[in-house]
Write a protein that holds these residues in place. Structure first.
Motif, PDB file in Angstrom:
ATOM      1  N   ARG A   1       1.994   2.186  -3.586  1.00  0.00           N
ATOM      2  CA  ARG A   1       0.753   2.577  -4.446  1.00  0.00           C
ATOM      3  C   ARG A   1       0.454   4.121  -4.124  1.00  0.00           C
ATOM      4  O   ARG A   1       0.094   5.090  -4.664  1.00  0.00           O
ATOM      5  CB  ARG A   1      -0.593   1.676  -4.239  1.00  0.00           C
ATOM      6  CG  ARG A   1      -0.454   0.361  -4.560  1.00  0.00           C
ATOM      7  CD  ARG A   1      -1.748  -0.103  -4.444  1.00  0.00           C
ATOM      8  NE  ARG A   1      -1.627  -1.580  -5.063  1.00  0.00           N
ATOM      9  CZ  ARG A   1      -1.359  -2.918  -4.188  1.00  0.00           C
ATOM     10  NH1 ARG A   1      -1.376  -2.580  -2.993  1.00  0.00           N
ATOM     11  NH2 ARG A   1      -1.111  -3.796  -4.725  1.00  0.00           N
ATOM     12  N   GLU A   2       0.482   4.484  -2.456  1.00  0.00           N
ATOM     13  CA  GLU A   2      -0.020   5.891  -2.175  1.00  0.00           C
ATOM     14  C   GLU A   2       1.191   6.801  -2.615  1.00  0.00           C
ATOM     15  O   GLU A   2       0.906   7.874  -2.805  1.00  0.00           O
ATOM     16  CB  GLU A   2       0.174   5.767  -0.740  1.00  0.00           C
ATOM     17  CG  GLU A   2      -1.288   4.834  -0.207  1.00  0.00           C
ATOM     18  CD  GLU A   2      -1.111   4.725   1.358  1.00  0.00           C
ATOM     19  OE1 GLU A   2      -0.305   5.072   1.868  1.00  0.00           O
ATOM     20  OE2 GLU A   2      -2.077   3.897   1.840  1.00  0.00           O
TER      21      GLU A   2
ATOM     22  N   ALA B   1       0.865  -1.307  -0.277  1.00  0.00           N
ATOM     23  CA  ALA B   1      -0.048   0.231  -0.060  1.00  0.00           C
ATOM     24  C   ALA B   1       0.715   1.227  -0.024  1.00  0.00           C
ATOM     25  O   ALA B   1       0.475   2.196  -0.608  1.00  0.00           O
ATOM     26  CB  ALA B   1      -0.893  -0.123   1.177  1.00  0.00           C
TER      27      ALA B   1
END
Length: 295
Positions: A271-272, A268
């Motif tokens: 992706r962020e 994550a």
């Protein structure tokens, strides 16, 4: 140099492949897919592949991670598809992101496991779980290359619960009947972060005998506490001894969130950190493709 992080699975009979077996298969897949790999320096160069916390031989997994280094930029999703097609069914590449943060291995601090205990009455399993959780110390032994080692299997366990394996299977079968699909084969990645927990394929097994399912969340500590160590602890505190070896599958791996009690997606942060798509480029492309009227 571009770095790509991948999540892969070990499903079905491929759970019995060792980590070295997977390494060989993956390096062949890299060659088949013509991936522009970066290589180490030295007399015998090797492709730059970093593996993180591989599951033990004989256990299935929906959440294994590795990182590769490339000499030319590639689209992560297209690369994932090429590699997945180059690997045998059961060794599946299910997620890919460009590495934009450091320390992937540092984010793999906990795992969620499913243990299928065929031949174990769910009530007996529930009593053993309660006895285990009520204990402050559960000492188990493991044979190592330096001899037998004794350590505590309780402190690393964050959560442990049990349920009836037939109820769990019936729920999956009902779901399959509702959408007309089979659930016994390899399943696509779940839409819960990218841990794959919700999309894990159910383990095949007898349905005419008692069956208990354990869900285990354990922190990665030293020495590592593995699912078989927890089973040894259940035997020590409650004399729970499955008549056949447990079928074990890792459902998720990542950071443990104390607030939600879940294992979070370790990809994550990458992706962020990805840059937001520019709105100017699509607008310019649309303007360029618009028909030009008469002067």
């Amino acid at each position: 140099m571009q770095r790509i992080r991948l999540r892969y699975t070990k499903r079905g009979r491929l759970r019995f492949t060792s980590h070295r077996d997977f390494q060989r298969a993956f390096e062949r897949a890299l060659r088949r897919a013509e991936v522009p790999m970066a290589y180490s320096a030295g007399f015998t160069p090797h492709p730059k592949v970093s593996y993180a916390n591989a599951a033990p031989t004989g256990t299935g997994s929906e959440a294994e991670y590795l990182e590769i280094a490339l000499t030319a930029a590639r689209d992560p999703e297209k690369l994932r598809i090429l590699l997945d097609e180059s690997l045998p069914p059961g060794l599946d590449i299910v997620d890919a992101v460009e590495a934009r943060t450091s320390g992937l291995a540092d984010r793999l601090t906990a795992s969620e496991w499913e243990l299928r205990l065929d031949g174990v009455d769910p009530e007996d399993a529930a009593r053993a779980v309660e006895a285990f959780k009520a204990s402050d110390l559960v000492e188990v032994q493991r044979r190592t290359k330096n001899g037998v080692r004794t350590f505590d299997a309780r402190a690393a366990v964050v959560d442990l619960d049990s349920r009836d394996g037939h109820d769990a299977r019936d729920g999956r079968d009902a779901s399959a009947g509702a959408n007309g699909s089979e659930t016994a084969g390899p399943q696509p990645a779940a839409s819960v972060g990218s841990t794959g927990a919700a999309g894990a394929a159910p383990l095949a097994g007898p349905t005419d005998q008692p069956c208990a399912i354990l869900r285990l969340v354990v922190r990665h500590v030293t020495p590592a506490v593995r699912p078989d160590d927890v089973l040894s602890g259940l035997r020590a505190v409650a004399d729970l001894a499955p008549p056949v070896p447990a079928a074990v599958t890792r459902l998720a791996q990542g950071l443990f969130d104390d607030e939600t009690g879940t294992v979070t997606d370790p990809l994550a942060p990458d992706r962020e950190a990805a840059p937001a798509p520019s709105t100017a480029e699509p607008a310019a492309a649309a303007k360029a493709s618009a028909p030009v009227g008469p002067a």
